[in-house]
Scaffold this active site. Structure first.
Site, PDB file in Angstrom:
ATOM      1  N   CYS A 158     -55.558  81.195 -85.430  1.00  0.00           N
ATOM      2  CA  CYS A 158     -55.210  80.690 -86.406  1.00  0.00           C
ATOM      3  C   CYS A 158     -55.534  81.541 -87.752  1.00  0.00           C
ATOM      4  O   CYS A 158     -54.779  81.722 -88.834  1.00  0.00           O
ATOM      5  CB  CYS A 158     -55.651  79.028 -86.859  1.00  0.00           C
ATOM      6  N   HIS A 325     -59.815  75.174 -88.979  1.00  0.00           N
ATOM      7  CA  HIS A 325     -58.322  75.654 -88.821  1.00  0.00           C
ATOM      8  C   HIS A 325     -58.219  76.326 -90.144  1.00  0.00           C
ATOM      9  O   HIS A 325     -58.740  75.943 -91.325  1.00  0.00           O
ATOM     10  CB  HIS A 325     -57.467  74.515 -88.598  1.00  0.00           C
ATOM     11  N   ASN A 343     -50.148  75.667 -93.635  1.00  0.00           N
ATOM     12  CA  ASN A 343     -50.603  75.581 -92.300  1.00  0.00           C
ATOM     13  C   ASN A 343     -50.136  76.447 -91.386  1.00  0.00           C
ATOM     14  O   ASN A 343     -48.691  76.441 -91.351  1.00  0.00           O
ATOM     15  CB  ASN A 343     -50.544  74.057 -91.727  1.00  0.00           C
TER      16      ASN A 343
END
Length: 471
Positions: A158, A325, A343
């Site tokens: 990520c 994350h 995201n």
């Protein structure tokens, strides 16, 4: 052009600049065109004639490390090239801009020709041989390179995908990503990163198409998967941590197994810049606002994470934040003091927590009193727990001097206290839900500064802005 006329034009430009400085999303005009001409000419006038040809402007339009205003100026030149050029020269200059302005010419400004500029850039002899490769990477040219277009799939990187999305968020960042690609052949493409100047990496297109676990682009461009694979084949002593977990590896042929990306080293590879990390829970909202303004205005690469080990406090203002994350920072609204996050997975279930404070009238010790029941409504019903507070405790929590750091929770307690009089039943107050920016669930979500501070702790960003720290 007479000196007095030029002086008047410069004064008008400076006055216009003062007004434009207060409107960062201004529509470019002659002031923009004139103000940035010398800087653009100094870099892209390759034949030294003090003018800019269409070919030189096409190169400028696709080159990295200009500012947003400079890219606006270049697009303005290209869209209006036929009418801005000096008669009979097929080139434009400062004088031709001034003459067009004083003749009352109206400038057009749109993105409709960007696809044509992309095609013209690929028609250059240095690139025409592998134009097909570029079309496979970026079907729509620079407009294929956006934060929302890149999607993390099944690999635990990520940090890499969030960093690429943050880079793709700026005009110079789009061009930087384009510069990673150094041509190729029918079987693959060469990738070179600024932080690894001594080496390029050949990535086979078959491996990208065949691997469903690689990052992808919404418009079917192959660039995210190619860059992810290029990171996977970096020398082992460079950028990554490794382990043997079969479900947490990128395997590219006989090369590296990727498990997690170190932010500072990834930033160094992608941009050549060093990295700063701050714990935003140890600073004020005003300080965070200043940082976000600087990050966006200087095209710095940045993301937020929640590292539970380092959490100073957590009051649950936002729910369903994924710990460990990375969420890209892709915007900041100074007027509303809101940060825009994305995201890397391209979808987000982040919502603002719903709270209830229910005052209950009791007759303890023979006289009427109130106790306050506090609930988080975002939890499933079978997991919900209530917390009871006396009236004295509730007033303490609502006080500005309270140790509770969330102004939202303070205000909810205060509202319950203010409205309980004369009510026999429970008083219900609920915070509004936080809606996604896009109905297509792009993964983009808005947060207030308070919500961001109470949801994340690590702010990771480059110490250098793409548009300000490079020639």
């Amino acid at each position: 052009m007479k000196p007095i006329i030029r002086a008047i034009f410069v004064l008008l430009t400076l006055a216009s600049n003062h007004l434009l400085a207060e409107q960062p999303d201004f529509r470019p005009d002659f002031a923009t065109a004139y103000r940035h001409y010398e800087a653009i000419e100094s870099r892209f006038d390759t034949d030294g004639d003090n003018q800019l040809s269409y070919e030189e402007l096409i190169e400028a339009f696709h080159a990295p490390h200009l500012t947003k205003s400079q890219y606006q100026a270049v697009r303005l030149y290209l869209v209006n090239f036929d009418t801005l050029q000096t008669t009979g020269t097929a080139r434009l200059s400062q004088n031709s801009l001034i003459q067009a302005n004083f003749s009352g010419q109206q400038l057009l400004y749109n993105h409709e020709k960007d696809w044509l500029f992309w095609s013209d850039w690929l028609s250059h002899p240095d690139r025409s041989a592998h134009a097909i490769i570029y079309y496979l990477m970026f079907p729509y040219g620079l407009t294929s390179i956006t934060p929302d277009n890149i999607l993390q799939k099944n690999y635990p990187d990520c940090v890499l995908i969030a960093a690429l999305a943050s880079i793709a968020n700026s005009e110079t960042g789009k061009r930087l990503i384009l510069q990673y690609f150094q041509g190729g052949d029918s079987g693959g493409v060469y990738v070179a990163f600024p932080g690894v100047p001594e080496q390029s990496f050949y990535i086979r297109l078959y491996d990208i198409v065949a691997n469903e676990n690689l990052a992808e682009s919404r418009d079917r461009g192959l660039w995210p998967g190619v860059l992810e694979s290029a990171f996977a084949v970096l020398p082992k002593n460079r950028k990554f941590k490794y382990n043997n977990g079969p479900l947490t590896q990128i395997k590219y042929g006989k090369f590296a197994k990727l498990h997690g990306v170190d932010p500072s080293l990834a930033f160094a590879v992608l941009t050549g810049a060093s990295t700063e990390i701050d714990n935003i829970q140890l600073q004020t909202e005003d300080h965070l606002a200043q940082q976000l303004n600087k990050i966006i205005k200087e095209d710095r690469i940045a993301f937020l994470t929640m590292e539970s080990t380092y959490s100073h406090f957590r009051t649950g203002l936002m729910s369903k934040i994924i710990p460990y994350h990375a969420y890209s920072i892709i915007g900041y609204n100074e007027a509303q003091r809101q940060v825009l996050l994305r995201n890397p997975h391209g979808n987000s279930s982040i919502i603002q927590q719903s709270f209830s404070v229910l005052p209950h009238k009791t007759n303890t010790s023979g006289k009427p009193q109130f106790v306050y029941e506090f609930l988080f409504h975002s939890f499933p019903k079978h997991l919900r727990k209530s917390f009871l507070f006396t009236e004295e405790q509730a007033r303490s929590y609502a006080s500005p001097a309270s140790n509770i750091t969330s102004n939202l929770i303070k205000s909810i307690f205060q509202s319950a206290i203010d409205n309980k009089r004369g009510i026999d039943g429970a008083y219900f107050i609920r915070a509004p839900s936080n809606s996604e920016t896009s109905q297509e669930l792009t993964g983009i979500v808005r947060m207030s500064l308070e919500e961001a501070i109470h949801s994340f702790n690590h702010l990771t960003y480059t110490a250098c802005g793409l548009s300000y720290c490079f020639p």
